[in-house]
Design an enzyme around this catalytic site. Structure first.
Site, PDB file in Angstrom:
ATOM      1  N   LYS A   1       0.838  -1.202   0.000  1.00  0.00           N
ATOM      2  CA  LYS A   1       0.000   0.000   0.000  1.00  0.00           C
ATOM      3  C   LYS A   1       0.870   1.247   0.000  1.00  0.00           C
ATOM      4  O   LYS A   1       1.574   1.531   0.965  1.00  0.00           O
ATOM      5  CB  LYS A   1      -0.910   0.052   1.233  1.00  0.00           C
ATOM      6  CG  LYS A   1      -1.967   1.150   1.073  1.00  0.00           C
ATOM      7  CD  LYS A   1      -2.615   1.568   2.368  1.00  0.00           C
ATOM      8  CE  LYS A   1      -1.840   2.611   3.117  1.00  0.00           C
ATOM      9  NZ  LYS A   1      -1.764   3.929   2.440  1.00  0.00           N
TER      10      LYS A   1
ATOM     11  N   CYS B   1      13.792  10.566   6.316  1.00  0.00           N
ATOM     12  CA  CYS B   1      13.848  10.072   7.692  1.00  0.00           C
ATOM     13  C   CYS B   1      15.259  10.184   8.260  1.00  0.00           C
ATOM     14  O   CYS B   1      15.437  10.369   9.450  1.00  0.00           O
ATOM     15  CB  CYS B   1      13.349   8.632   7.755  1.00  0.00           C
ATOM     16  SG  CYS B   1      14.054   7.618   6.464  1.00  0.00           S
TER      17      CYS B   1
ATOM     18  N   GLU C   1      10.978  15.294  15.166  1.00  0.00           N
ATOM     19  CA  GLU C   1      11.200  15.253  13.722  1.00  0.00           C
ATOM     20  C   GLU C   1      10.270  16.262  13.052  1.00  0.00           C
ATOM     21  O   GLU C   1       9.060  16.213  13.203  1.00  0.00           O
ATOM     22  CB  GLU C   1      10.897  13.838  13.217  1.00  0.00           C
ATOM     23  CG  GLU C   1      11.215  13.650  11.764  1.00  0.00           C
ATOM     24  CD  GLU C   1      11.029  12.203  11.310  1.00  0.00           C
ATOM     25  OE1 GLU C   1       9.990  11.602  11.631  1.00  0.00           O
ATOM     26  OE2 GLU C   1      11.930  11.686  10.624  1.00  0.00           O
TER      27      GLU C   1
ATOM     28  N   GLU D   1      10.653   0.863   9.875  1.00  0.00           N
ATOM     29  CA  GLU D   1      11.628   1.919   9.613  1.00  0.00           C
ATOM     30  C   GLU D   1      10.915   3.229   9.877  1.00  0.00           C
ATOM     31  O   GLU D   1      10.015   3.612   9.131  1.00  0.00           O
ATOM     32  CB  GLU D   1      12.131   1.800   8.166  1.00  0.00           C
ATOM     33  CG  GLU D   1      13.482   2.446   7.987  1.00  0.00           C
ATOM     34  CD  GLU D   1      13.362   3.901   7.579  1.00  0.00           C
ATOM     35  OE1 GLU D   1      13.311   4.744   8.489  1.00  0.00           O
ATOM     36  OE2 GLU D   1      13.312   4.166   6.383  1.00  0.00           O
TER      37      GLU D   1
HETATM   38  P1  NAD Z   1       2.159   7.876   8.544  1.00  0.00           P
HETATM   39  O1  NAD Z   1       3.011   6.995   9.371  1.00  0.00           O
HETATM   40  O2  NAD Z   1       0.795   8.199   9.032  1.00  0.00           O
HETATM   41  O3  NAD Z   1       1.981   7.250   7.085  1.00  0.00           O
HETATM   42  C1  NAD Z   1       2.854   6.324   6.495  1.00  0.00           C
HETATM   43  C2  NAD Z   1       2.062   5.221   5.814  1.00  0.00           C
HETATM   44  O4  NAD Z   1       1.351   4.480   6.796  1.00  0.00           O
HETATM   45  C3  NAD Z   1       1.009   5.707   4.822  1.00  0.00           C
HETATM   46  O5  NAD Z   1       0.954   4.798   3.747  1.00  0.00           O
HETATM   47  C4  NAD Z   1      -0.266   5.649   5.640  1.00  0.00           C
HETATM   48  O6  NAD Z   1      -1.435   5.515   4.863  1.00  0.00           O
HETATM   49  C5  NAD Z   1      -0.037   4.408   6.468  1.00  0.00           C
HETATM   50  N1  NAD Z   1      -0.782   4.337   7.721  1.00  0.00           N
HETATM   51  C6  NAD Z   1      -1.297   5.349   8.471  1.00  0.00           C
HETATM   52  N2  NAD Z   1      -1.891   4.861   9.568  1.00  0.00           N
HETATM   53  C7  NAD Z   1      -1.750   3.517   9.531  1.00  0.00           C
HETATM   54  C8  NAD Z   1      -2.138   2.460  10.398  1.00  0.00           C
HETATM   55  N3  NAD Z   1      -2.780   2.694  11.551  1.00  0.00           N
HETATM   56  N4  NAD Z   1      -1.817   1.193  10.060  1.00  0.00           N
HETATM   57  C9  NAD Z   1      -1.137   0.934   8.914  1.00  0.00           C
HETATM   58  N5  NAD Z   1      -0.760   1.894   8.060  1.00  0.00           N
HETATM   59  C10 NAD Z   1      -1.045   3.175   8.359  1.00  0.00           C
HETATM   60  O7  NAD Z   1       2.975   9.203   8.270  1.00  0.00           O
HETATM   61  P2  NAD Z   1       2.393  10.645   7.827  1.00  0.00           P
HETATM   62  O8  NAD Z   1       1.160  10.989   8.598  1.00  0.00           O
HETATM   63  O9  NAD Z   1       2.319  10.664   6.360  1.00  0.00           O
HETATM   64  O10 NAD Z   1       3.569  11.597   8.332  1.00  0.00           O
HETATM   65  C11 NAD Z   1       3.613  11.999   9.688  1.00  0.00           C
HETATM   66  C12 NAD Z   1       5.035  12.117  10.167  1.00  0.00           C
HETATM   67  O11 NAD Z   1       5.680  10.846  10.068  1.00  0.00           O
HETATM   68  C13 NAD Z   1       5.914  13.024   9.344  1.00  0.00           C
HETATM   69  O12 NAD Z   1       5.774  14.351   9.724  1.00  0.00           O
HETATM   70  C14 NAD Z   1       7.280  12.476   9.631  1.00  0.00           C
HETATM   71  O13 NAD Z   1       7.762  13.015  10.831  1.00  0.00           O
HETATM   72  C15 NAD Z   1       7.047  10.998   9.796  1.00  0.00           C
HETATM   73  N6  NAD Z   1       7.363  10.239   8.567  1.00  0.00           N
HETATM   74  C16 NAD Z   1       8.482   9.470   8.541  1.00  0.00           C
HETATM   75  C17 NAD Z   1       8.799   8.773   7.392  1.00  0.00           C
HETATM   76  C18 NAD Z   1      10.014   7.933   7.289  1.00  0.00           C
HETATM   77  O14 NAD Z   1      10.513   7.726   6.203  1.00  0.00           O
HETATM   78  N7  NAD Z   1      10.500   7.364   8.372  1.00  0.00           N
HETATM   79  C19 NAD Z   1       7.983   8.844   6.280  1.00  0.00           C
HETATM   80  C20 NAD Z   1       6.823   9.610   6.324  1.00  0.00           C
HETATM   81  C21 NAD Z   1       6.533  10.299   7.486  1.00  0.00           C
END
Ligand code: NAD
Ligand code: MG
Length: 472
Positions: free
Chosen positions: A179, A287, A384, A253
Site C-alpha cells: 500500500k 527520515c 522530527e 523503519e
Molecule cells: P504515517 O506513518 O501516518 O503514514 C505512512 C504510511 O502508513 C502511509 O501509507 C499511511 O497511509 C499508512 N498508515 C497510516 N496509519 C496507519 C495504520 N494505523 N496502520 C497501517 N498503516 C497506516 O505518516 P504521515 O502521517 O504521512 O507523516 C507523519 C510524520 O511521520 C511526518 O511528519 C514524519 O515526521 C514521519 N514520517 C516518517 C517517514 C520515514 O521515512 N521514516 C515517512 C513519512 C513520514
C-alpha cells in the site's frame, strides 16, 4: 546570483488516466470508494484513485496467498529473470517515472531523475542477483520465504520505498500486497503496469491504494506472514502492538533526528554542501535527514556565514524545472506540521533565518530555514520536523558532540565532518545510529544495510541484511 531561464521538463511523457483501480491478481479492479491525489506544487487534481476497503484487502491477500506456492517453488534463477526484467523496464521508463514522481510528490525533477530512479533500478538489479544465491546469504543452507508480505510505505520516496520493500521480498520467494501513501499513489500504480509488462505471474505483486485505514486492515489481516512498514513512529508503535503475539514477522523503519557533526578542522565548503544536502534534499522529507547541525564552537562563525551564503543560492519552485533545488512540500497537512514546529521553535527562543526567496502562490511551499541558538531542550531539537528546517547547536569537544548527538529517542543516521580519520572512527564508534556518514551525507546504495536504533525502528533494509527480513 544570476537568474536562470525556466527549464521545465515536459510532462507529456506521462500518460495519466482520469482514474485508477486496485491492482489485484494481475488486473486493475474497482473498489468501493475513491480519493483524489493532487500535485502539491499546484494543487491540481492528477487522478482519482481507488480506496480499498475490507473486502478489497481480503481479495488482495487471497491473491498473494494463491500466488505464493508456485512463486516460491520457482528456482531462484527463474525469479531473478523477472526481477532483472523489471529493473530493465524501470530503466527504459525512467524519464516517465521521474516526471510522474515529481508531479505526484513535489520533489525536484533533478532528484527524481538522478537519485530516486537510478536507485530504484539498482535495487531490483541488486536483489535479482541474490535470488539464486540465498543459500549463501548467511541465513542457513536452505532459507525459506515467509509467505505473504504486507508492505506499507510513506510518501517521501514513493517508488524508492516500493523498491526497498518489493525487490528483496520477491527475490526471497515471498509474494506481496503493498500500500503506497495516500498522497503519492501513482508511481506504485505505474509499477503495477511494469509488473504486467514483465509478465510477472498474477498475484505475486498486488498494489492496493487507500489511506491509513487501508494500511491498518492490511497489516492486521490474519493471513499475512510478514509486515514491513516505513513511516511515522506513532503508526509504527500501533503496528507493533497489533502484530504482537500473532507470529507475524515485522520490520519497522521510522523517524529520525540525525546529528550532522562538523569539527573545526573539516573542509568547510564541503561540509556546507553536506549540511545543505543533509537537510534540504527532498525538502527535508527524509527520515535520515541531518536535521540537527552540531558545529564545533571554534568554527561556528565560518560555518554559519558560508551556510547562509549557500542557502541564498538555493532555488525553490517548480519541481519540473531542471534548475530547481527545493520543490513543494508534499501535502497541506505536512506543511501545517512544519509551520507549527517552526513557530514553536521561535516561541521557545531560537533565532529563525531564511534567505530571501519568493514562494509560488499556489501549492504547498516552505522556504529553507535555519534556527540558531537552539538548545537540547527545544522541541525543534528533539522532534522530527520532516521539512526544510535545520536546528543548529554547538559543542566544544568530541565527547560533548557524541553526548549531544546521542541525546535523542531516535537513532537512524549521523554525519561527521573532519579531516582527521582517527577522530571520525572514534566518534562513529560511539554514535548510536544505524548509518554514519563521514565527509558525506544522504548517500544510498542497495548493497548497504539501512535501519535504526531505538525509536527509529528495527530490522535492516538493503544489502545481504535486507534479505533476512524475508527469510525463515
Ligand atoms: P504515517 O506513518 O501516518 O503514514 C505512512 C504510511 O502508513 C502511509 O501509507 C499511511 O497511509 C499508512 N498508515 C497510516 N496509519 C496507519 C495504520 N494505523 N496502520 C497501517 N498503516 C497506516 O505518516 P504521515 O502521517 O504521512 O507523516 C507523519 C510524520 O511521520 C511526518 O511528519 C514524519 O515526521 C514521519 N514520517 C516518517 C517517514 C520515514 O521515512 N521514516 C515517512 C513519512 C513520514
Ligand atoms: Mg500527490
Amino acid at each position: 546570483m544570476f537568474a536562470y531561464a525556466p527549464a521545465p521538463e515536459s510532462r507529456s511523457i506521462v500518460d495519466l488516466a482520469p482514474s485508477y483501480g486496485l491492482f489485484i491478481d494481475g488486473r486493475f479492479t474497482d473498489a468501493h470508494d475513491s480519493f483524489k491525489t493532487v500535485n502539491p506544487a499546484s494543487e491540481e487534481v492528477l487522478a482519482e484513485v481507488a480506496a480499498a476497503g475490507p473486502e478489497d484487502v481480503d481479495r488482495a491477500v487471497a491473491a498473494a496467498r494463491r500466488a505464493f506456492e508456485p512463486w516460491s517453488a520457482l528456482p531462484g534463477a527463474e525469479r531473478a529473470k523477472y526481477l532483472f526484467r523489471i529493473a530493465r523496464i524501470i530503466q527504459e521508463r525512467a524519464r516517465e517515472l521521474a516526471v510522474l514522481e515529481s508531479l505526484d510528490n513535489g520533489k525536484p525533477i533533478k532528484e527524481s531523475r538522478d537519485v530516486d530512479l537510478p536507485l530504484v533500478a539498482a535495487h531490483f538489479f541488486y536483489y535479482a542477483g541474490w535470488a539464486d544465491k540465498l543459500a549463501y546469504a548467511g541465513f542457513g543452507a536452505d532459507p525459506r520465504p515467509l509467505g505473504v508480505a504486507a508492505q506499507v510505505i510513506p510518501w517521501n520516496f514513493p517508488l524508492l520505498m516500493l523498491a526497498w520493500k518489493i525487490a528483496p521480498a520477491l527475490a526471497a520467494g515471498n509474494t506481496v500486497v503493498l500500500k503506497p501513501a495516500e498522497t503519492t499513489p501513482l508511481s506504485a500504480l505505474f509499477f503495477a503496469d511494469i509488473c504486467r509488462q514483465a509478465d510477472l505471474p498474477p498475484g505475486v505483486v498486488n498494489i492496493i491504494t487507500g489511506a491509513g485505514d487501508t494500511g491498518r486492515l492490511l497489516v492486521e489481516h490474519p493471513d499475512v506472514n510478514k509486515v514491513a512498514f516505513t513511516g511515522s513512529t506513532e503508526v509504527g508503535r500501533a503496528i507493533a502492538r497489533s502484530v504482537a503475539g500473532t507470529g507475524k514477522r515485522v520490520t519497522l523503519e521510522l523517524g529520525g533526528k540525525a546529528a550532522n557533526i562538523v569539527f573545526d578542522d573539516a573542509a568547510i565548503d564541503q561540509a556546507v554542501e553536506g549540511i545543505v544536502n543533509g537537510i534540504f534534499f527532498n525538502q527535508g522529507h527524509v527520515c535520515c535527514a541531518g536535521s540537527r547541525l552540531l558545529v564545533q564552537e571554534s568554527a561556528y562563525d565560518q560555518v554559519l556565514d558560508s551556510l547562509k551564503r549557500r542557502m541564498a543560492t538555493l532555488r525553490v519552485g517548480d519541481p519540473l524545472d531542471k534548475n530547481t533545488d527545493i520543490g513543494a512540500i508534499n501535502s497541506a497537512a505536512q506543511l501545517a506540521r512544519i509551520r507549527e514546529l517552526s513557530e514553536i521553535g521561535a516561541a521557545e527562543g531560537a533565532e529563525r533565518w531564511s534567505p530571501p526567496c519568493e514562494l509560488p502562490a499556489q501549492g504547498f511551499w516552505f522556504a529553507p530555514t535555519i534556527f540558531t541558538g537552539v538548545t537540547q531542550a527545544h522541541r525543534i531539537a528533539r522532534e522530527e520536523i520532516f521539512g526544510p528546517v535545520l536546528s543548529v547547536l554547538t559543542f566544544r569537544t568530541p565527547d560533548e558532540a557524541v553526548e549531544k548527538a546521542n541525546n535523542t529517542p531516535y537513532g537512524l543516521s549521523a554525519g561527521i565532518w573532519s579531516e582527521k580519520g582517527s577522530l571520525i572512527l572514534a566518534v562513529a564508534d560511539k554514535l548510536r545510529a544505524g548509518v554514519v556518514w563521514a565527509n558525506t551525507f544522504n548517500k544510498f546504495d542497495p548493497t548497504s544495510p539501512f535501519g535504526g536504533y531505538k525509536e527509529s525502528g528495527y530490522g535492516r533494509e538493503g544489502g545481504r541484511h535486507g534479505l533476512e527480513a524475508y527469510l525463515a
